[in-house]
Write an enzyme that holds these catalytic residues in place. Structure first.
Site, PDB file in Angstrom:
ATOM      1  N   ASP A 130       0.825  -1.205   0.000  1.00 63.47           N
ATOM      2  CA  ASP A 130       0.000   0.000   0.000  1.00 63.47           C
ATOM      3  C   ASP A 130       0.862   1.259   0.000  1.00 63.47           C
ATOM      4  O   ASP A 130       1.874   1.336   0.704  1.00 63.47           O
ATOM      5  CB  ASP A 130      -0.889  -0.048   1.256  1.00 63.47           C
ATOM      6  CG  ASP A 130      -1.965   1.006   1.285  1.00 63.47           C
ATOM      7  OD1 ASP A 130      -2.465   1.388   0.209  1.00 63.47           O
ATOM      8  OD2 ASP A 130      -2.321   1.447   2.396  1.00 63.47           O
ATOM      9  N   GLU A 136      -3.390   5.801  -7.684  1.00 60.80           N
ATOM     10  CA  GLU A 136      -4.262   6.823  -7.099  1.00 60.80           C
ATOM     11  C   GLU A 136      -4.220   8.077  -7.952  1.00 60.80           C
ATOM     12  O   GLU A 136      -3.154   8.528  -8.368  1.00 60.80           O
ATOM     13  CB  GLU A 136      -3.813   7.156  -5.675  1.00 60.80           C
ATOM     14  CG  GLU A 136      -4.689   8.198  -4.989  1.00 60.80           C
ATOM     15  CD  GLU A 136      -4.289   8.415  -3.531  1.00 60.80           C
ATOM     16  OE1 GLU A 136      -4.081   9.577  -3.139  1.00 60.80           O
ATOM     17  OE2 GLU A 136      -4.189   7.406  -2.800  1.00 60.80           O
ATOM     18  N   HIS A 166      -7.618  10.611   5.258  1.00 65.44           N
ATOM     19  CA  HIS A 166      -7.098   9.618   6.200  1.00 65.44           C
ATOM     20  C   HIS A 166      -7.305  10.094   7.631  1.00 65.44           C
ATOM     21  O   HIS A 166      -7.217  11.282   7.928  1.00 65.44           O
ATOM     22  CB  HIS A 166      -5.597   9.386   5.970  1.00 65.44           C
ATOM     23  CG  HIS A 166      -5.291   8.595   4.742  1.00 65.44           C
ATOM     24  ND1 HIS A 166      -4.317   8.954   3.842  1.00 65.44           N
ATOM     25  CD2 HIS A 166      -5.831   7.443   4.262  1.00 65.44           C
ATOM     26  CE1 HIS A 166      -4.262   8.069   2.866  1.00 65.44           C
ATOM     27  NE2 HIS A 166      -5.173   7.143   3.098  1.00 65.44           N
ATOM     28  N   GLY A 167      -7.538   9.139   8.526  1.00 64.13           N
ATOM     29  CA  GLY A 167      -7.779   9.481   9.925  1.00 64.13           C
ATOM     30  C   GLY A 167      -9.250   9.340  10.254  1.00 64.13           C
ATOM     31  O   GLY A 167     -10.078   8.979   9.405  1.00 64.13           O
ATOM     32  N   HIS A 183     -10.118   4.774  -0.252  1.00 68.26           N
ATOM     33  CA  HIS A 183      -9.110   5.134   0.745  1.00 68.26           C
ATOM     34  C   HIS A 183      -9.704   6.144   1.715  1.00 68.26           C
ATOM     35  O   HIS A 183     -10.640   6.864   1.384  1.00 68.26           O
ATOM     36  CB  HIS A 183      -7.885   5.760   0.069  1.00 68.26           C
ATOM     37  CG  HIS A 183      -6.990   4.800  -0.624  1.00 68.26           C
ATOM     38  ND1 HIS A 183      -5.629   4.751  -0.406  1.00 68.26           N
ATOM     39  CD2 HIS A 183      -7.244   3.831  -1.539  1.00 68.26           C
ATOM     40  CE1 HIS A 183      -5.083   3.814  -1.157  1.00 68.26           C
ATOM     41  NE2 HIS A 183      -6.048   3.242  -1.861  1.00 68.26           N
ATOM     42  N   GLY A 184      -9.109   6.238   2.910  1.00 62.66           N
ATOM     43  CA  GLY A 184      -9.535   7.258   3.856  1.00 62.66           C
ATOM     44  C   GLY A 184     -10.985   7.107   4.266  1.00 62.66           C
ATOM     45  O   GLY A 184     -11.721   8.092   4.374  1.00 62.66           O
ATOM     46  N   SER A 205     -12.212   5.688   7.212  1.00 64.65           N
ATOM     47  CA  SER A 205     -12.535   5.573   8.633  1.00 64.65           C
ATOM     48  C   SER A 205     -13.560   6.633   9.023  1.00 64.65           C
ATOM     49  O   SER A 205     -13.407   7.807   8.708  1.00 64.65           O
ATOM     50  CB  SER A 205     -11.269   5.740   9.485  1.00 64.65           C
ATOM     51  OG  SER A 205     -10.354   4.701   9.234  1.00 64.65           O
ATOM     52  N   ASN A 262      -9.845   0.310   2.077  1.00 63.35           N
ATOM     53  CA  ASN A 262      -8.709   0.254   2.992  1.00 63.35           C
ATOM     54  C   ASN A 262      -9.130   0.603   4.411  1.00 63.35           C
ATOM     55  O   ASN A 262      -9.874   1.567   4.629  1.00 63.35           O
ATOM     56  CB  ASN A 262      -7.621   1.228   2.539  1.00 63.35           C
ATOM     57  CG  ASN A 262      -6.902   0.759   1.289  1.00 63.35           C
ATOM     58  OD1 ASN A 262      -7.327  -0.175   0.624  1.00 63.35           O
ATOM     59  ND2 ASN A 262      -5.808   1.409   0.969  1.00 63.35           N
ATOM     60  N   ASP A 295      -7.400   1.161   8.215  1.00 64.67           N
ATOM     61  CA  ASP A 295      -6.172   1.288   8.983  1.00 64.67           C
ATOM     62  C   ASP A 295      -6.435   1.939  10.334  1.00 64.67           C
ATOM     63  O   ASP A 295      -6.253   1.330  11.381  1.00 64.67           O
ATOM     64  CB  ASP A 295      -5.141   2.097   8.189  1.00 64.67           C
ATOM     65  CG  ASP A 295      -3.755   2.081   8.823  1.00 64.67           C
ATOM     66  OD1 ASP A 295      -3.518   1.267   9.741  1.00 64.67           O
ATOM     67  OD2 ASP A 295      -2.896   2.871   8.405  1.00 64.67           O
TER      68      ASP A 295
END
Length: 343
Positions: free
Chosen positions: A94, A160, A213-214, A250-251, A253, A272, A274
């Protein structure tokens, strides 16, 4: 089951696309988090994807501090353990940026080539090139080279376009302009023109639609998953139909179920995970150690219950907590109970 073969991995992606579900792609950084992901997929009876970043690979390499060596060692370990799982597991790398093409992606491709020459499956099933920090033309030029290399080995490439906001794995886009968080139809058409839509090699596309992200409170991130449908339409009109893109989320969460389901309906086959996984794993350790003796120090263990500090005790709780989160993700994405392992 062994790690998914190249044919099985493509079949997994095709099944998800046809069945309108997606696979959790779980980022791991240790044997404990690998075991947690394997346990979660097995208990959910869900095929799945396990992946590592360059910094996770460096962490796994120990004193060698070699990202390719860390990824190689991780993959060998995963091949052994995944063979005992009742579902198909694919391995993925990744977020390798442009400066890690030659010291990460290509050494791993070379190892997969050596393995194939010995009649073995490739080391990884797919690799991500993250060229979002360079101009689109340069991003696609490098992606085209890598697509040629991965397709020769019967592997998938992930790329991406656009920019995922926030910070992950040392890649900091916290101050990026908001408009860069949304991929445009022109971007998507450039991808199709440069890479084709499958006829020049199979790839996954991480197109951005406000992703960050986060973990953020609801409303702080402006996701527009319907944008993915607009990108599919733009390419379909230009190319006269066809399969379209296999998207990666992605991102994600903190995203709402409605946003996730909309993204999946427009071709997302991989999401994804994480931040939430890290939190589930570490919070279980925090809760376990909250009950330690208040008099314990690094120098003195008098009166300490060894069972509290045994890494296997807190590690098992952390694995179980993260595995439960993998099951929840499988349920949300629709992959629970879906496995091609018996085919």
């Amino acid at each position: 089951m062994p790690i998914a073969s190249s044919d099985q991995y493509r079949a997994m992606i095709d099944a998800a696309r046809a069945g309108r579900y997606a696979y959790p792609a779980v980022n791991v950084s240790s044997s404990e988090t690998l075991n947690a992901a394997l346990r979660g997929f097995a208990e959910a009876r869900s095929d799945g994807i396990i992946q590592i970043t360059t910094s996770a690979a460096r962490y796994l390499s120990g004193p060698a501090a070699d990202i390719a060596a860390g990824a190689h060692a991780f993959a060998l370990f995963a091949h052994v353990l995944a063979a005992r799982a009742p579902v198909l597991i694919a391995l993925h790398t990744d977020h390798a940026t442009a400066d890690h093409v030659d010291d990460f992606i290509r050494p791993l491709l070379a190892e997969s080539r050596r393995r194939r020459e010995r009649g073995k499956q490739p080391l990884f099933n797919s690799h991500m090139f993250d060229g979002s920090a360079v101009p689109l033309a340069e991003n696609l030029r490098i992606a085209a080279e890598l697509l040629h290399e991965t397709s020769e080995l019967d592997l998938l490439l992930e790329l991406e376009i656009g920019t995922v906001g926030g910070e992950e794995d040392g890649i900091n886009n916290e101050q990026v302009a908001r408009e860069r968080l949304y991929t445009t139809p022109a971007d998507a058409l450039a991808v199709a023109e440069t890479l084709g839509t499958g006829e020049r090699g199979r790839y996954l596309l991480a197109a951005t639609f406000g992703n960050v992200h986060g973990h953020y409170a609801p409303g702080n991130v402006k996701l527009r998953p319907e944008l993915l449908g607009q990108l599919q339409d733009a390419v379909a009109q230009q190319a006269g139909g066809g399969r379209g893109f296999d998207f990666v989320f992605h991102g994600g969460s903190g995203s709402s179920p409605a946003e996730i389901h909309t993204a999946v309906s427009h071709g997302v086959v991989k999401m994804n995970l994480d931040t939430d996984m890290q939190y589930a794993f570490t919070y279980a350790i925090e809760q376990h150690l909250a009950h330690r003796s208040p008099d314990a120090t690094a120098e003195s263990t008098a009166g300490v219950d060894k069972r509290v500090y045994d890494p296997r005790s807190w590690g098992r709780k952390a694995e179980l907590a993260m595995a439960a989160h993998v099951q929840t993700a499988s349920e949300l994405l629709g992959s629970r109970g879906r496995t091609l392992a018996c085919n």
